[in-house]
Design a protein around this motif. Structure first.
Motif, PDB file in Angstrom:
ATOM      1  N   LYS A  10     -79.344  15.698  75.450  1.00 23.27           N
ATOM      2  CA  LYS A  10     -78.909  15.375  75.902  1.00 23.27           C
ATOM      3  C   LYS A  10     -79.220  13.490  75.916  1.00 23.27           C
ATOM      4  O   LYS A  10     -78.275  12.469  76.454  1.00 23.27           O
ATOM      5  N   CYS A  58     -66.715  12.170  69.684  1.00 20.73           N
ATOM      6  CA  CYS A  58     -68.069  13.630  69.161  1.00 20.73           C
ATOM      7  C   CYS A  58     -67.328  13.491  67.909  1.00 20.73           C
ATOM      8  O   CYS A  58     -66.608  15.421  67.837  1.00 20.73           O
ATOM      9  N   ARG A  86     -72.778  10.179  73.979  1.00 21.93           N
ATOM     10  CA  ARG A  86     -71.938  10.665  74.682  1.00 21.93           C
ATOM     11  C   ARG A  86     -70.017  10.613  74.291  1.00 21.93           C
ATOM     12  O   ARG A  86     -68.942   9.927  75.174  1.00 21.93           O
ATOM     13  N   ASP A  98     -66.554   8.125  80.311  1.00 23.14           N
ATOM     14  CA  ASP A  98     -67.241   9.219  80.841  1.00 23.14           C
ATOM     15  C   ASP A  98     -67.021  11.337  80.563  1.00 23.14           C
ATOM     16  O   ASP A  98     -66.437  11.212  80.651  1.00 23.14           O
ATOM     17  N   VAL A  99     -68.015  10.495  79.176  1.00 23.04           N
ATOM     18  CA  VAL A  99     -67.970  12.482  79.032  1.00 23.04           C
ATOM     19  C   VAL A  99     -69.173  13.095  78.931  1.00 23.04           C
ATOM     20  O   VAL A  99     -70.274  12.798  78.645  1.00 23.04           O
ATOM     21  N   GLU A 100     -69.244  14.503  78.691  1.00 20.87           N
ATOM     22  CA  GLU A 100     -70.615  15.345  78.745  1.00 20.87           C
ATOM     23  C   GLU A 100     -70.486  15.928  77.876  1.00 20.87           C
ATOM     24  O   GLU A 100     -68.929  16.667  77.974  1.00 20.87           O
ATOM     25  N   ILE A 101     -71.287  16.254  76.893  1.00 19.66           N
ATOM     26  CA  ILE A 101     -70.820  17.028  76.386  1.00 19.66           C
ATOM     27  C   ILE A 101     -72.019  18.685  76.413  1.00 19.66           C
ATOM     28  O   ILE A 101     -73.227  18.924  76.576  1.00 19.66           O
ATOM     29  N   GLU A 102     -71.003  19.727  75.453  1.00 21.99           N
ATOM     30  CA  GLU A 102     -71.796  21.111  75.967  1.00 21.99           C
ATOM     31  C   GLU A 102     -71.876  21.913  74.842  1.00 21.99           C
ATOM     32  O   GLU A 102     -70.860  21.619  74.265  1.00 21.99           O
ATOM     33  N   ARG A 136     -66.137  19.291  75.314  1.00 19.52           N
ATOM     34  CA  ARG A 136     -65.579  18.019  75.442  1.00 19.52           C
ATOM     35  C   ARG A 136     -65.704  17.866  76.616  1.00 19.52           C
ATOM     36  O   ARG A 136     -64.167  17.794  77.168  1.00 19.52           O
ATOM     37  N   CYS A 187     -78.173  12.084  72.514  1.00 21.26           N
ATOM     38  CA  CYS A 187     -76.446  11.662  72.744  1.00 21.26           C
ATOM     39  C   CYS A 187     -75.986  10.437  73.056  1.00 21.26           C
ATOM     40  O   CYS A 187     -76.311  10.026  73.824  1.00 21.26           O
TER      41      CYS A 187
END
Length: 67
Positions: A8, A17, A13, A37-41, A30, A11
């Motif tokens: 993280k 992506c 973000r 304001d993006v969170e990648i998991e 995503r 990344c």
């Protein structure tokens, strides 16, 4: 068993992506809360460890590891 792991800190973000778009198993999500304001998991249940996402991640934030 091989699985993708996201660093993280590396990344960027991105809401665009390319690694998440490259995963044909839908293992990379995503979570967009705002434009930048993006969170990648990575969903380890869906990940097959194929490694395609590592080729598409421009930051090199995704690695394949043995678990």
């Amino acid at each position: 068993m091989r699985k993708a792991v996201l660093d993280k800190d590396m990344c960027d973000r991105s809401p665009f992506c390319p690694a998440s778009r490259s995963c044909k198993f839908g293992a990379i999500k995503r979570n967009v809360r705002g434009f930048f304001d993006v969170e990648i998991e990575i969903d380890k249940e869906k990940c097959t460890g194929c490694g395609v996402c590592t080729k598409f991640c421009p930051q090199g934030a995704i690695k394949i590891v043995e678990e």
